[in-house]
Design an enzyme around this catalytic site. Structure first.
Site, PDB file in Angstrom:
ATOM      1  N   ARG A  46      18.161  12.304   0.289  1.00  0.00           N
ATOM      2  CA  ARG A  46      17.398  12.383   1.539  1.00  0.00           C
ATOM      3  C   ARG A  46      16.665  13.719   1.714  1.00  0.00           C
ATOM      4  NH1 ARG A  46      18.862  14.182   6.167  1.00  0.00           N
ATOM      5  NH2 ARG A  46      21.079  14.041   5.769  1.00  0.00           N
ATOM      6  N   TYR A 100      -5.177  -0.132   9.822  1.00  0.00           N
ATOM      7  CA  TYR A 100      -4.169  -1.132   9.460  1.00  0.00           C
ATOM      8  C   TYR A 100      -3.376  -1.584  10.692  1.00  0.00           C
ATOM      9  CZ  TYR A 100       0.123  -2.869   7.273  1.00  0.00           C
ATOM     10  OH  TYR A 100       1.200  -3.629   6.896  1.00  0.00           O
ATOM     11  N   ASP A 172      -5.668   7.349   5.471  1.00  0.00           N
ATOM     12  CA  ASP A 172      -4.868   6.340   4.775  1.00  0.00           C
ATOM     13  C   ASP A 172      -5.744   5.848   3.621  1.00  0.00           C
ATOM     14  OD1 ASP A 172      -3.730   3.945   3.892  1.00  0.00           O
ATOM     15  OD2 ASP A 172      -2.904   3.458   5.864  1.00  0.00           O
ATOM     16  N   LYS A 197       1.285  -1.229  -2.330  1.00  0.00           N
ATOM     17  CA  LYS A 197       0.071  -1.914  -2.771  1.00  0.00           C
ATOM     18  C   LYS A 197      -0.305  -1.469  -4.196  1.00  0.00           C
ATOM     19  CE  LYS A 197       0.626  -3.127   1.461  1.00  0.00           C
ATOM     20  NZ  LYS A 197      -0.052  -2.543   2.619  1.00  0.00           N
TER      21      LYS A 197
HETATM   22  C1  LIG Z   1       0.352  -2.105   3.871  1.00  0.00           C
HETATM   23  C2  LIG Z   1      -0.351  -0.972   4.490  1.00  0.00           C
HETATM   24  C3  LIG Z   1       0.340   0.004   5.234  1.00  0.00           C
HETATM   25  C4  LIG Z   1       1.830  -0.083   5.499  1.00  0.00           C
HETATM   26  O1  LIG Z   1       2.549  -0.046   4.317  1.00  0.00           O
HETATM   27  P1  LIG Z   1       4.035  -0.684   4.152  1.00  0.00           P
HETATM   28  O2  LIG Z   1       4.373  -0.323   2.763  1.00  0.00           O
HETATM   29  O3  LIG Z   1       3.908  -2.141   4.416  1.00  0.00           O
HETATM   30  O4  LIG Z   1       4.905  -0.030   5.169  1.00  0.00           O
HETATM   31  C5  LIG Z   1      -0.389   1.070   5.754  1.00  0.00           C
HETATM   32  N1  LIG Z   1      -1.719   1.155   5.558  1.00  0.00           N
HETATM   33  C6  LIG Z   1      -2.411   0.231   4.867  1.00  0.00           C
HETATM   34  C7  LIG Z   1      -3.882   0.389   4.706  1.00  0.00           C
HETATM   35  C8  LIG Z   1      -1.754  -0.858   4.309  1.00  0.00           C
HETATM   36  O5  LIG Z   1      -2.445  -1.780   3.638  1.00  0.00           O
END
Ligand SMILES: *Cc1c(COP(=O)(O)O)cnc(C)c1O
Length: 387
Positions: A46, A100, A172, A197
């Site tokens: 952690r 998102y 992001d 992703k």
């Molecule tokens: C999926 C996604 C998130 C969140 O990610 P998780 O791994 O599901 O918590 C944040 N921003 C974007 C652009 C995403 O596609």
């Protein structure tokens, strides 16, 4: 370290070979307890300082041109930890409107309780962001390309605005991946990824990442340790393994998406295709100026209010949530990410019932086109007479 090319960094950066065995891969250090006497670093999962955590941070930092970073247990752990690490009660944050959905819900549900104020800006113009700045504004948060319409915001303009006003800029970068877009080089302070992703890329892991310069990672790291969104060593190792093929996968996804976007544009059943790589995209030139590849995400509007028969008729392409995997997936935002909005609200932002979002995989593009053609016929959207 000397700057190395991305495909090389994907394979080699951060690898920590075991000198005893000279195995080519980093070993998995499963311990959750480490000796503390006579060592400089007191390791603990952690604390985000175990060997497998550090290996993947080095790899991502090499790809993003960042000094330091953290890998966390989900993309949302990265989003929330970065915000809470950088902000304090009374601060104000400016968010791009079409971020998102999960981030939108988190902001709307959690930030008030913590005494953090925020504004969503519905425009992509830097001037509108400037107009939203208040004396207590501390952070500007953007996301490009956006979901699901692949809108492009000018990263340099937002970074410059933040610098001019002494604010932190955060992006992001999930949709672009570290292969197609490196916002730090464009002046952005903090970069986030949902590693679930592209970074993982095989639809089998959940993780998130934050990278920035050391000075900003320090408060974020303290908050991360306190909130506890860490990963275990096995998952860190799988992320390292996945990232070795990240550039290979994304390059193929870029190519396939470009081919599919052009193909879809020619289909009479398709009203419009949203893909920043198409010269017809309203921000194509801006995208070309800040991205080195246009990515594997695209969306298109099918000429129907009921896309379900088409989705059900696909055989290779899977209707599925999430994105960024080696397999091509498709989803209807009106039924998934934007289901909580009313039809009028969705239509106001351009998300119609017939809008479909494709996450293009690494298959042979012709097979994907063939699948779309047969599904158009099978679902009755196209007369079977046509060839
Ligand atoms: C999926 C996604 C998130 C969140 O990610 P998780 O791994 O599901 O918590 C944040 N921003 C974007 C652009 C995403 O596609």
């Amino acid at each position: 370290m000397k700057k190395i090319a991305k495909p090389t960094a994907c394979v080699h950066a951060g690898t920590a070979r075991d000198p005893r065995t000279r195995g080519l891969n980093s070993p998995i250090h499963t311990s959750s307890a480490y000796g503390y006497i006579g060592v400089e670093k007191k390791a603990y999962p952690r604390y985000f300082n175990t060997p497998n955590q550090e290996n993947i941070v080095k790899k991502l930092c090499a790809l993003e041109g960042a000094e330091d970073g953290l890998f966390l247990s989900s993309g949302m752990a990265a989003v929330s930890t970065a915000i809470l690490g950088l902000m304090k009660q009374g601060d104000h944050i400016i968010f791009q409107g079409d971020i998102y959905g999960g981030t939108h819900f988190m902001v709307a549900r959690e930030l008030d309780k913590l005494g953090l104020a925020y504004t969503f800006v519905s425009s992509l113009e830097a001037a509108e962001f400037a107009a939203a700045i208040r004396p207590n504004t501390r952070l500007i948060y953007i996301e490009t390309p956006s979901n699901p319409l692949l809108k492009i915001i000018d990263i340099r303009a937002i970074a410059a605005l933040a610098q001019q006003h002494g604010l932190i800029s955060l992006i992001d970068n999930t949709f672009a991946s570290p292969i197609n877009q490196n916002p730090i080089a464009l002046g952005i302070d903090v970069v986030l990824h949902s590693g679930t992703k592209y970074i993982s890329g095989h639809s089998d892991l959940c993780c998130g990442a934050i990278v920035s310069r050391r000075e900003l990672m320090e408060p974020i790291r303290h908050t991360a340790v306190n909130l506890g969104g860490s990963l275990n060593a096995q998952t860190c190792y799988l992320i390292e393994r996945s990232m070795k093929t990240l550039s290979l996968r994304v390059e193929q996804q870029n190519k396939n998406a470009m081919q599919l976007a052009s193909f879809l544009q020619q289909q009479p059943e398709v009203n419009v295709v949203h893909y920043p790589g198409l010269p017809s995209h309203p921000s194509h030139e801006l995208a070309a100026s800040q991205m080195s590849g246009f990515g594997g995400m695209l969306s298109f509007e099918l000429n129907t209010r009921e896309p379900e028969p088409f989705l059900a008729a696909l055989s290779l392409i899977s209707p599925a949530m999430s994105l960024g995997g080696v397999e091509t997936t498709i989803c209807a935002p009106a039924q998934t990410s934007h289901v909580k909005m009313s039809r009028q609200e969705r239509e106001a932002i351009g998300v119609g019932e017939g809008l479909l979002r494709l996450s293009v995989g690494i298959e042979q593009a012709e097979d994907l086109m063939e699948d779309i053609s047969q599904a158009l016929v099978k679902s009755g959207l196209r007369s079977g007479m046509k060839v």
